[in-house]
Each structure stands twice: as structure tokens, then as C-alpha cells.
Design a protein around this motif. Structure first.
Motif, PDB file in Angstrom:
ATOM      1  N   PRO A  42       0.816  -1.224   0.000  1.00  0.00           N
ATOM      2  CA  PRO A  42       0.000   0.000   0.000  1.00  0.00           C
ATOM      3  C   PRO A  42       0.850   1.276   0.000  1.00  0.00           C
ATOM      4  N   VAL A  43       2.047   1.159   0.607  1.00  0.00           N
ATOM      5  CA  VAL A  43       2.984   2.284   0.645  1.00  0.00           C
ATOM      6  C   VAL A  43       4.352   1.725   0.276  1.00  0.00           C
ATOM      7  N   VAL A  44       5.070   2.408  -0.580  1.00  0.00           N
ATOM      8  CA  VAL A  44       6.415   1.957  -0.977  1.00  0.00           C
ATOM      9  C   VAL A  44       7.405   3.087  -0.713  1.00  0.00           C
ATOM     10  N   TYR A  45       8.685   2.763  -0.824  1.00  0.00           N
ATOM     11  CA  TYR A  45       9.722   3.794  -0.710  1.00  0.00           C
ATOM     12  C   TYR A  45      10.571   3.744  -1.964  1.00  0.00           C
ATOM     13  N   LEU A  46      10.783   4.904  -2.581  1.00  0.00           N
ATOM     14  CA  LEU A  46      11.556   4.966  -3.814  1.00  0.00           C
ATOM     15  C   LEU A  46      12.952   5.499  -3.492  1.00  0.00           C
ATOM     16  N   ASP A  47      13.936   4.576  -3.503  1.00  0.00           N
ATOM     17  CA  ASP A  47      15.297   4.935  -3.099  1.00  0.00           C
ATOM     18  C   ASP A  47      15.925   5.970  -4.031  1.00  0.00           C
ATOM     19  N   LYS A  48      15.508   5.945  -5.299  1.00  0.00           N
ATOM     20  CA  LYS A  48      16.096   6.869  -6.273  1.00  0.00           C
ATOM     21  C   LYS A  48      15.928   8.339  -5.847  1.00  0.00           C
ATOM     22  N   TRP A  49      14.761   8.681  -5.280  1.00  0.00           N
ATOM     23  CA  TRP A  49      14.513  10.079  -4.908  1.00  0.00           C
ATOM     24  C   TRP A  49      14.210  10.262  -3.422  1.00  0.00           C
ATOM     25  N   ASN A  50      14.358   9.190  -2.641  1.00  0.00           N
ATOM     26  CA  ASN A  50      14.092   9.266  -1.196  1.00  0.00           C
ATOM     27  C   ASN A  50      12.701   9.797  -0.864  1.00  0.00           C
ATOM     28  N   VAL A  51      11.719   9.181  -1.490  1.00  0.00           N
ATOM     29  CA  VAL A  51      10.341   9.575  -1.222  1.00  0.00           C
ATOM     30  C   VAL A  51       9.486   8.328  -1.017  1.00  0.00           C
ATOM     31  N   TYR A  52       8.400   8.493  -0.291  1.00  0.00           N
ATOM     32  CA  TYR A  52       7.386   7.446  -0.211  1.00  0.00           C
ATOM     33  C   TYR A  52       6.525   7.530  -1.469  1.00  0.00           C
ATOM     34  N   GLY A  53       5.878   6.420  -1.786  1.00  0.00           N
ATOM     35  CA  GLY A  53       4.994   6.417  -2.940  1.00  0.00           C
ATOM     36  C   GLY A  53       3.717   5.654  -2.621  1.00  0.00           C
ATOM     37  N   VAL A  54       2.590   6.110  -3.180  1.00  0.00           N
ATOM     38  CA  VAL A  54       1.322   5.378  -3.098  1.00  0.00           C
ATOM     39  C   VAL A  54       0.752   5.263  -4.512  1.00  0.00           C
ATOM     40  N   ALA A  55       0.379   4.040  -4.894  1.00  0.00           N
ATOM     41  CA  ALA A  55      -0.087   3.803  -6.270  1.00  0.00           C
ATOM     42  C   ALA A  55      -1.446   3.114  -6.303  1.00  0.00           C
ATOM     43  N   ARG A  56      -1.916   2.658  -5.118  1.00  0.00           N
ATOM     44  CA  ARG A  56      -3.256   2.051  -5.066  1.00  0.00           C
ATOM     45  C   ARG A  56      -4.289   3.158  -4.873  1.00  0.00           C
ATOM     46  N   TYR A  57      -5.505   2.896  -5.379  1.00  0.00           N
ATOM     47  CA  TYR A  57      -6.575   3.887  -5.289  1.00  0.00           C
ATOM     48  C   TYR A  57      -6.844   4.311  -3.838  1.00  0.00           C
ATOM     49  N   ALA A  58      -6.959   3.344  -2.932  1.00  0.00           N
ATOM     50  CA  ALA A  58      -7.376   3.659  -1.557  1.00  0.00           C
ATOM     51  C   ALA A  58      -6.399   4.631  -0.894  1.00  0.00           C
ATOM     52  N   GLU A  59      -5.100   4.389  -1.065  1.00  0.00           N
ATOM     53  CA  GLU A  59      -4.110   5.241  -0.409  1.00  0.00           C
ATOM     54  C   GLU A  59      -3.984   6.601  -1.100  1.00  0.00           C
ATOM     55  N   VAL A  60      -4.055   6.615  -2.432  1.00  0.00           N
ATOM     56  CA  VAL A  60      -4.009   7.906  -3.139  1.00  0.00           C
ATOM     57  C   VAL A  60      -5.197   8.760  -2.677  1.00  0.00           C
ATOM     58  N   LEU A 304       0.079   5.125   7.693  1.00  0.00           N
ATOM     59  CA  LEU A 304      -0.783   5.013   6.523  1.00  0.00           C
ATOM     60  C   LEU A 304      -0.819   3.556   6.086  1.00  0.00           C
ATOM     61  N   SER A 305      -1.998   2.933   6.204  1.00  0.00           N
ATOM     62  CA  SER A 305      -2.157   1.518   5.849  1.00  0.00           C
ATOM     63  C   SER A 305      -1.036   0.651   6.423  1.00  0.00           C
ATOM     64  N   GLY A 306      -0.714   0.902   7.693  1.00  0.00           N
ATOM     65  CA  GLY A 306       0.282   0.083   8.383  1.00  0.00           C
ATOM     66  C   GLY A 306       1.716   0.558   8.232  1.00  0.00           C
ATOM     67  N   ALA A 307       1.949   1.522   7.378  1.00  0.00           N
ATOM     68  CA  ALA A 307       3.315   2.038   7.188  1.00  0.00           C
ATOM     69  C   ALA A 307       3.507   3.302   8.014  1.00  0.00           C
ATOM     70  N   LYS A 308       4.612   3.360   8.757  1.00  0.00           N
ATOM     71  CA  LYS A 308       4.901   4.547   9.563  1.00  0.00           C
ATOM     72  C   LYS A 308       5.750   5.505   8.724  1.00  0.00           C
ATOM     73  N   ILE A 309       5.265   6.725   8.578  1.00  0.00           N
ATOM     74  CA  ILE A 309       5.963   7.753   7.808  1.00  0.00           C
ATOM     75  C   ILE A 309       6.275   8.902   8.755  1.00  0.00           C
ATOM     76  N   GLY A 310       7.515   9.354   8.766  1.00  0.00           N
ATOM     77  CA  GLY A 310       7.919  10.444   9.661  1.00  0.00           C
ATOM     78  C   GLY A 310       7.418  11.797   9.184  1.00  0.00           C
ATOM     79  N   GLU A 311       7.693  12.826  10.002  1.00  0.00           N
ATOM     80  CA  GLU A 311       7.338  14.209   9.645  1.00  0.00           C
ATOM     81  C   GLU A 311       8.285  14.705   8.550  1.00  0.00           C
ATOM     82  N   GLY A 312       7.764  15.567   7.663  1.00  0.00           N
ATOM     83  CA  GLY A 312       8.604  16.207   6.652  1.00  0.00           C
ATOM     84  C   GLY A 312       9.031  15.283   5.528  1.00  0.00           C
ATOM     85  N   GLU A 313       8.261  14.221   5.314  1.00  0.00           N
ATOM     86  CA  GLU A 313       8.573  13.293   4.208  1.00  0.00           C
ATOM     87  C   GLU A 313       7.712  13.624   2.993  1.00  0.00           C
TER      88      GLU A 313
END
Ligand code: 8QM
Length: 405
Positions: A42-60, A304-313
């Protein structure tokens, strides 16, 4: 049974993916990677740009609808305005959060209201008919330059109240705006390097004295007189229409024509029932998603959907992937003009959902009606060429031949 020292429910590991959603190879065919992004979790991390990503409808959808946690005021591109200086003064609507956003949004919402659409509809429809007349004379033409660009260029700058001179800057300026949301790759850096003449043109046209009475631009400036916005804010709100109002509809109309040319059964259905024109345009916006991605920035630590994301991400929302998520859509990869498209995120969702959507739909609807009324067949007669942009999806060229009805 609970595993000792492990919470019953708690944050799960976020899969790291080695994909660059701003690479040319990705733009050429994003669909296999969209699927990979959705399937990874439901939540991924893209190492290329150091960002989280969401691609499923529910999370977007969830991210779009929690603007207090996933804010816009730190920029909706990769750049965090808290850490980097923006390439241009931030937009007062796109790159703002409540309460500041609420007031500017209300102004543009009124300027682009259903009442105003009724006033411009006949003009927009007549211009669509005139464009189709010109295309019927040619028979063979480029559906991007001669249709998807020519039509919005024939109405939107006039509707805004722009003078005739310098309009050639409009699409190049928008192209900079949409490339600038991306990471500091070649597309972004070169776009910004070459942006000075386009920025100078746009800044000048945003001034009150350069906007014809009765147009969208003059209507924005008129709100200064009732104290809704200040005289400093008005030109920046006009800039929002110049940034977001043209290239988006060019790519939306381009998407619709590309769909209808590729799927002749859908074209025939439209011809048999012109009342399907609005749905055909909307489905093209879902299917192609002219605006592919946007970022948000977290204002606090969030789960978000079980993934912990810090502040300022930074969180990258794959609108296009959500619009084809099989968890949400039946046969997501088929273009179906009678589909119930409501809920698609091609125009976003929540408080920032496209404020110009009625203009876009009006242009799309009247153009598809004009085409379907007078043309029996649209054939693709040459290799479609893609236009590469960090945010927009569309073609550079689509050679077609039409057969009159
Ligand atoms: C994208 O400048 C702006 O306010 C602005 C620029 C780009 C967009 C929206 C607003 C979403 C179409």
C-alpha cells in the motif's frame, strides 16, 4: 496468539523499490511499473529520490483527503519549500493549505463557476465546430497540433482576456511548470534554465491593465474591489490559470482523441449517442490521466495503511496508477465511454480537486460532440510520438486521416 514483544497491530516494513518514475524509459510505458508499485504494497519507498509512494486507489484517495497531514504548502513537487527556494513564487492555491487556501480557492471557484460556464458554452461550442470545419478541409492532419492544441488555443486565451501578442509562450510556460514538479533531472533543469522569457511574458499578462474586460483574468482582479483578495494576490491567481488551464486541456483532449482513434467500437457508440460525449472525455481523463503524479509533504508522523511515515517526508501519489487499480475498477485497462467514472482521481480529490474542471469538461464535451457529429472514422496513419514531461502524459504528434460522415 501474539508473538512475544511484537505488537498485535503495528507498522510494517515498507518495501523499497528501485524504480525511477521520472525516467524516459518509465514515461515510454509506465503501466508495468504502475502494477509493480501497486503490488509491492500500500505504501512503498523509492530509493532513487528518497520519497514514499502510493499507487493504489485507496491510499491515493486517503492522502488527497487528509490535507492537514499531507500538506501542499511545502510544494506538490519533489522540492520541499521548507528546505529549498521554489523556482517561482509559490502558487496561492495549489501550493497552499487551509486557511490561506480556502479564500483563494473560493475566488477561482466563483470565476470558473457553472453560471460562468453557461455564459461561455456557445462560444466554446462554435469554436469547436469551426475547428472541425478546418480539419474536414484537410482530411489528414496532426491530431495534437491541429486539434488538441489548436482548439484550446483558439478559446482559452480569449476567455482569459489575453492580448494576441506573445501567446506562443503559453504552452512552453506550462511545460516548465509541470516539469518543475519533478526531481532535478535533465527535464526539470533544462526547463527552468530556459524559462526566463516565458516567465517574463506570464508575469506581464497577469497585470490588471493587460486583461480584457469580461474575461476570467479581469474577473479575478474584480475581487480585489470587494476586498476578497489583495491587489498583490490577484496577478498570482491569474498566473494559476495561465499555469494550469491550457496544457492540461491540450493533453486531456489529446487523450480523448487518441482513445477514440484506437478504440473504434467506442467511437461508433459515441457517434450513435452524442450524449455520451461528456462521459467519453471523463473516461479519457481516467484512462490516460494527463496529470500523472503529485507530491504531498507530511506535517507529522503518520501511519498510513500500516506504514509509519515520519514528519517532513515527501509522498508521491501515482494518480494514473490509482485510476487503473483493479482493486477499484472493473477492467481498468479498457477504455469504456459508458463506465461510471465518478471517483477517478484524474482531477484529484478533496479540497484541491481541479478548480477548472468545468472548463476542461466543457472543452472536452463540445469538441467530442463536434467531432462525432461530422466524422465517420478516425484512422491513425503514422507513428504517434510521445511528449516527455515530469508530470504530464500526452503525445507530441498523432498523425490521423478522417472520413467525413
Ligand atoms: C496543475 O499555478 C498553479 O496554481 C497551478 C499549477 C499547476 C496545476 C494547478 C495549479 C494541477 C494542474
Amino acid at each position: 496468539m501474539t508473538v512475544p514483544n511484537s505488537p498485535v497491530i503495528g507498522p510494517s516494513a515498507v518495501p523499497h523499490l528501485d524504480v525511477d518514475p521520472f525516467a524516459m524509459s518509465f514515461f515510454a510505458d509506465p503501466y508495468p511499473t504502475h502494477e509493480k508499485l501497486r503490488e509491492a504494497g500500500p505504501v512503498v519507498y523509492l530509493d532513487k529520490w528518497n520519497v514514499y509512494g502510493v499507487a493504489r486507489y485507496a491510499e491515493v484517495h486517503a492522502v488527497l483527503n487528509d490535507p492537514a497531514t499531507f500538506c501542499s504548502s511545502r510544494g506538490v513537487g519533489l522540492s520541499d519549500f521548507k528546505k529549498e527556494t521554489p523556482w517561482r513564487p509559490p502558487s496561492l492555491i495549489l501550493e497552499a493549505d487551509p486557511p490561506a487556501h480556502t479564500r483563494t480557492r473560493a475566488v477561482l471557484s466563483k470565476v470558473l463557476s457553472p453560471t460562468v460556464m453557461k455564459q461561455v458554452r456557445d462560444r466554446f461550442a462554435a469554436a469547436a465546430e469551426a475547428r472541425v470545419d478546418a480539419l474536414l478541409d484537410k482530411r489528414s492532419f496532426d491530431a495534437i497540433t491541429d486539434l488538441a492544441e489548436a482548439y484550446p488555443l483558439s478559446i482559452f486565451p480569449d476567455a482569459l482576456g489575453l492580448k494576441a501578442e506573445g501567446r506562443e509562450h503559453l504552452i512552453p510556460y506550462a511545460s516548465v511548470v509541470f516539469n518543475a514538479f519533478g526531481p532535478p533531472n535533465q527535464l526539470r533543469q533544462e526547463a527552468i534554465e530556459r524559462s526566463a522569457p516565458h516567465q517574463a511574458y506570464v508575469a506581464e499578462q497577469c497585470q490588471r491593465e493587460n486583461l480584457a474586460p469580461g474575461g476570467f483574468g479581469a474577473c479575478i482582479h474584480a475581487r480585489v474591489d470587494d476586498g476578497e483578495i489583495t491587489a498583490t494576490e490577484a496577478p498570482l491567481l491569474v498566473r494559476s490559470l495561465l499555469s494550469a488551464g491550457l496544457d492540461t486541456t491540450v493533453n486531456g483532449i489529446g487523450a480523448a482523441v487518441y482513445c477514440l482513434a484506437r478504440f473504434p467500437d467506442q467511437w461508433q457508440r459515441l457517434r450513435e449517442d452524442l450524449s455520451l460525449a461528456r462521459g467519453a472525455f471523463e473516461e479519457a481523463v481516467r484512462f490516460e490521466s494527463p496529470v500523472q503524479t503529485f507530491f504531498r509533504t507530511t506535517t507529522r508522523e503518520v501511519e498510513l495503511s500500516g506504514a509509519k511515515i515520519g514528519e517532513g517526508e515527501k509522498v508521491l501519489m501515482f494518480l494514473a496508477a490509482a485510476n487503473r487499480d483493479p482493486r477499484r475498477w472493473d477492467k481498468p485497462d479498457s477504455y469504456d465511454i459508458t463506465r461510471r467514472t465518478s471517483g477517478h482521481v484524474g482531477f484529484g480529490s478533496g479540497i484541491h480537486m481541479c478548480v477548472g474542471q468545468l472548463v476542461a469538461r466543457l472543452e472536452g464535451e463540445v469538441m467530442l460532440m463536434a467531432l462525432a457529429r461530422r466524422i465517420a472514422k478516425i484512422e491513425i496513419t503514422g507513428e504517434p510520438k510521445r511528449r516527455f514531461n515530469n508530470t504530464l502524459r500526452g503525445l507530441d504528434s498523432l498523425p490521423v486521416t478522417i472520413t467525413p460522415a
